[in-house]
Design a protein around this motif. Structure first.
Motif, PDB file in Angstrom:
ATOM      1  N   HIS A  12     -13.565  -3.760   5.272  1.00  0.00           N
ATOM      2  CA  HIS A  12     -12.608  -2.876   5.354  1.00  0.00           C
ATOM      3  C   HIS A  12     -11.514  -3.088   6.025  1.00  0.00           C
ATOM      4  O   HIS A  12     -11.380  -3.183   7.480  1.00  0.00           O
ATOM      5  N   VAL A  13     -10.260  -2.666   5.422  1.00  0.00           N
ATOM      6  CA  VAL A  13      -9.709  -2.604   6.885  1.00  0.00           C
ATOM      7  C   VAL A  13      -7.890  -1.145   6.363  1.00  0.00           C
ATOM      8  O   VAL A  13      -8.285  -0.617   5.017  1.00  0.00           O
ATOM      9  N   ARG A  14      -8.091  -1.064   7.578  1.00  0.00           N
ATOM     10  CA  ARG A  14      -6.749  -0.108   7.791  1.00  0.00           C
ATOM     11  C   ARG A  14      -6.105  -0.258   8.406  1.00  0.00           C
ATOM     12  O   ARG A  14      -5.748  -0.974   9.465  1.00  0.00           O
ATOM     13  N   LEU A  15      -4.101   0.744   7.884  1.00  0.00           N
ATOM     14  CA  LEU A  15      -2.714  -0.305   8.231  1.00  0.00           C
ATOM     15  C   LEU A  15      -2.430   0.605   7.863  1.00  0.00           C
ATOM     16  O   LEU A  15      -2.783   2.333   8.152  1.00  0.00           O
ATOM     17  N   ASP A  16      -2.381   2.177   9.919  1.00  0.00           N
ATOM     18  CA  ASP A  16      -1.009   2.894  10.378  1.00  0.00           C
ATOM     19  C   ASP A  16      -0.173   2.437  10.145  1.00  0.00           C
ATOM     20  O   ASP A  16       0.698   1.812  11.614  1.00  0.00           O
ATOM     21  N   PHE A  17       0.782   3.365   9.867  1.00  0.00           N
ATOM     22  CA  PHE A  17       2.268   2.999   9.444  1.00  0.00           C
ATOM     23  C   PHE A  17       2.635   3.984  10.311  1.00  0.00           C
ATOM     24  O   PHE A  17       3.128   5.623   9.778  1.00  0.00           O
ATOM     25  N   ALA A  18       3.394   4.062  11.802  1.00  0.00           N
ATOM     26  CA  ALA A  18       4.343   5.496  12.270  1.00  0.00           C
ATOM     27  C   ALA A  18       5.747   5.541  11.484  1.00  0.00           C
ATOM     28  O   ALA A  18       6.773   4.699  11.723  1.00  0.00           O
ATOM     29  N   VAL A  19       5.886   6.558  10.372  1.00  0.00           N
ATOM     30  CA  VAL A  19       6.781   6.396  10.199  1.00  0.00           C
ATOM     31  C   VAL A  19       8.151   7.410  10.254  1.00  0.00           C
ATOM     32  O   VAL A  19       8.954   7.770   9.641  1.00  0.00           O
ATOM     33  N   THR A  63      10.381  15.069   8.987  1.00  0.00           N
ATOM     34  CA  THR A  63       9.701  13.799   7.616  1.00  0.00           C
ATOM     35  C   THR A  63       8.393  14.119   7.590  1.00  0.00           C
ATOM     36  O   THR A  63       7.382  14.638   8.205  1.00  0.00           O
ATOM     37  N   PHE A  64       8.120  14.680   5.715  1.00  0.00           N
ATOM     38  CA  PHE A  64       7.068  14.615   5.188  1.00  0.00           C
ATOM     39  C   PHE A  64       5.153  14.411   5.599  1.00  0.00           C
ATOM     40  O   PHE A  64       4.954  15.357   6.553  1.00  0.00           O
ATOM     41  N   PHE A  65       5.649  13.149   6.001  1.00  0.00           N
ATOM     42  CA  PHE A  65       4.433  12.113   6.039  1.00  0.00           C
ATOM     43  C   PHE A  65       4.269  11.576   6.949  1.00  0.00           C
ATOM     44  O   PHE A  65       5.588  10.564   7.358  1.00  0.00           O
ATOM     45  N   PRO A  66       4.769  12.177   8.554  1.00  0.00           N
ATOM     46  CA  PRO A  66       4.679  11.614  10.047  1.00  0.00           C
ATOM     47  C   PRO A  66       3.980   9.695   9.618  1.00  0.00           C
ATOM     48  O   PRO A  66       4.482   9.199  10.650  1.00  0.00           O
ATOM     49  N   GLU A  67       2.848   9.946   9.561  1.00  0.00           N
ATOM     50  CA  GLU A  67       2.334   8.523   9.511  1.00  0.00           C
ATOM     51  C   GLU A  67       1.358   8.714   7.840  1.00  0.00           C
ATOM     52  O   GLU A  67       1.593   9.540   7.289  1.00  0.00           O
ATOM     53  N   VAL A  68       1.150   7.189   7.450  1.00  0.00           N
ATOM     54  CA  VAL A  68       0.724   6.998   6.222  1.00  0.00           C
ATOM     55  C   VAL A  68      -0.280   6.250   6.963  1.00  0.00           C
ATOM     56  O   VAL A  68      -0.080   4.962   7.033  1.00  0.00           O
ATOM     57  N   THR A  69      -1.628   5.679   6.439  1.00  0.00           N
ATOM     58  CA  THR A  69      -2.618   5.028   6.737  1.00  0.00           C
ATOM     59  C   THR A  69      -3.307   4.540   5.253  1.00  0.00           C
ATOM     60  O   THR A  69      -3.597   5.561   4.742  1.00  0.00           O
ATOM     61  N   ILE A  70      -3.179   4.065   5.028  1.00  0.00           N
ATOM     62  CA  ILE A  70      -3.687   3.163   4.048  1.00  0.00           C
ATOM     63  C   ILE A  70      -5.436   2.390   4.443  1.00  0.00           C
ATOM     64  O   ILE A  70      -4.959   1.121   5.089  1.00  0.00           O
ATOM     65  N   THR A  71      -6.438   2.559   4.054  1.00  0.00           N
ATOM     66  CA  THR A  71      -7.647   2.007   3.543  1.00  0.00           C
ATOM     67  C   THR A  71      -7.539   0.922   2.826  1.00  0.00           C
ATOM     68  O   THR A  71      -7.811   1.783   1.091  1.00  0.00           O
ATOM     69  N   PHE A  72      -8.354  -0.354   2.332  1.00  0.00           N
ATOM     70  CA  PHE A  72      -8.347  -0.730   0.977  1.00  0.00           C
ATOM     71  C   PHE A  72      -9.674  -1.491   1.444  1.00  0.00           C
ATOM     72  O   PHE A  72     -10.136  -1.943   3.521  1.00  0.00           O
ATOM     73  N   ALA A  73     -10.216  -2.267   0.446  1.00  0.00           N
ATOM     74  CA  ALA A  73     -12.045  -2.821   0.841  1.00  0.00           C
ATOM     75  C   ALA A  73     -11.039  -4.547   0.655  1.00  0.00           C
ATOM     76  O   ALA A  73     -10.116  -4.781  -0.439  1.00  0.00           O
ATOM     77  N   PRO A 106      11.193   9.950   2.625  1.00  0.00           N
ATOM     78  CA  PRO A 106      10.996  10.319   3.541  1.00  0.00           C
ATOM     79  C   PRO A 106       9.696  12.008   2.819  1.00  0.00           C
ATOM     80  O   PRO A 106       9.169  12.260   4.048  1.00  0.00           O
ATOM     81  N   PHE A 107       9.781  11.795   1.495  1.00  0.00           N
ATOM     82  CA  PHE A 107       8.978  13.119   0.408  1.00  0.00           C
ATOM     83  C   PHE A 107       7.894  12.313  -0.396  1.00  0.00           C
ATOM     84  O   PHE A 107       7.272  12.846  -0.147  1.00  0.00           O
ATOM     85  N   GLY A 108       7.644  10.868   0.560  1.00  0.00           N
ATOM     86  CA  GLY A 108       7.009  10.748  -0.641  1.00  0.00           C
ATOM     87  C   GLY A 108       6.436   8.895  -0.519  1.00  0.00           C
ATOM     88  O   GLY A 108       7.160   8.245   0.240  1.00  0.00           O
ATOM     89  N   TYR A 109       5.119   8.410  -0.589  1.00  0.00           N
ATOM     90  CA  TYR A 109       5.256   6.857  -0.721  1.00  0.00           C
ATOM     91  C   TYR A 109       4.700   6.034  -1.849  1.00  0.00           C
ATOM     92  O   TYR A 109       3.899   7.674  -2.171  1.00  0.00           O
ATOM     93  N   SER A 110       4.030   5.253  -1.615  1.00  0.00           N
ATOM     94  CA  SER A 110       3.327   4.702  -3.182  1.00  0.00           C
ATOM     95  C   SER A 110       3.311   3.249  -1.913  1.00  0.00           C
ATOM     96  O   SER A 110       3.217   2.566  -1.749  1.00  0.00           O
ATOM     97  N   VAL A 111       1.908   2.727  -2.652  1.00  0.00           N
ATOM     98  CA  VAL A 111       1.501   1.445  -1.926  1.00  0.00           C
ATOM     99  C   VAL A 111       0.814   0.579  -3.741  1.00  0.00           C
ATOM    100  O   VAL A 111      -0.155   1.547  -4.002  1.00  0.00           O
ATOM    101  N   TYR A 112       0.617  -0.737  -2.888  1.00  0.00           N
ATOM    102  CA  TYR A 112      -0.478  -1.430  -4.324  1.00  0.00           C
ATOM    103  C   TYR A 112      -0.835  -2.649  -3.845  1.00  0.00           C
ATOM    104  O   TYR A 112      -0.148  -3.484  -2.356  1.00  0.00           O
ATOM    105  N   ARG A 113      -1.503  -3.127  -4.695  1.00  0.00           N
ATOM    106  CA  ARG A 113      -1.814  -4.384  -3.913  1.00  0.00           C
ATOM    107  C   ARG A 113      -0.947  -5.441  -4.391  1.00  0.00           C
ATOM    108  O   ARG A 113      -0.957  -5.524  -5.945  1.00  0.00           O
ATOM    109  N   GLY A 114      -0.601  -5.984  -3.383  1.00  0.00           N
ATOM    110  CA  GLY A 114       0.873  -7.028  -3.735  1.00  0.00           C
ATOM    111  C   GLY A 114       0.233  -8.148  -4.097  1.00  0.00           C
ATOM    112  O   GLY A 114      -1.053  -8.686  -3.921  1.00  0.00           O
ATOM    113  N   SER A 115       1.106  -9.528  -4.283  1.00  0.00           N
ATOM    114  CA  SER A 115       0.941 -10.971  -3.998  1.00  0.00           C
ATOM    115  C   SER A 115       1.349 -11.844  -3.244  1.00  0.00           C
ATOM    116  O   SER A 115       2.311 -11.198  -2.400  1.00  0.00           O
TER     117      SER A 115
END
Length: 133
Positions: free
Chosen positions: A65-72, A99-109, A124-133
């Motif tokens: 498992h991996v966690r990415l923490d973004f300080a946005v 900013t509505f989301f001061p940090e974004v944390t993404i955890t994935f296997a 500033p008010f939302g985010y989206s992530v995906y597995r890219g290539s």
């Protein structure tokens, strides 16, 4: 780079409010072995002019498992982000001071031998992530 016994991770950030890469966002990387394992901080990087982190630390063998923490928050409150938004006709000229989301944390296997590219689409008010290539 991934090997037969390790996975690898890369990321980039696009500020969708201005349609440009998000430069200067601090990104921290952590990993664990197994669902019940303790998180191990591996280090971090910051996004470059293309919004990419090209020097994230390698994942240790056994990572599941991996966690990415973004300080946005700092990015959205910086003068350069405001100047970029002001330069875009379709973007909001004035951002709220918070900013509505001061940090974004993404955890994935992850699985050994595979590369995982995880783009973050951010505003500033939302985010989206995906597995890219």
């Amino acid at each position: 780079m991934s090997t037969d016994t390790t996975a690898s991770v890369s990321t980039h950030i696009l500020d969708t409010s201005v349609g440009r890469p998000a430069e200067g966002v601090a990104v921290q990387l952590a990993a664990r072995a197994g669902r019940e394992g303790d998180w191990r901080a591996l280090g971090g990087s910051a996004t470059d002019a293309d919004g990419r982190c090209k020097d994230l630390p390698a994942l240790p063998e056994g990572t599941t498992h991996v966690r990415l923490d973004f300080a946005v928050e700092e990015y959205f409150e910086s003068d350069s982000a405001t100047q970029r938004a002001d330069a875009q006709q379709d973007a909001p000229a004035n951002r709220d001071s918070e900013t509505f989301f001061p940090e974004v944390t993404i955890t994935f296997a992850v699985r050994p031998g595979e590369h995982y590219h995880v783009p973050l689409l951010l505003n500033p008010f939302g985010y989206s992530v995906y597995r890219g290539s």
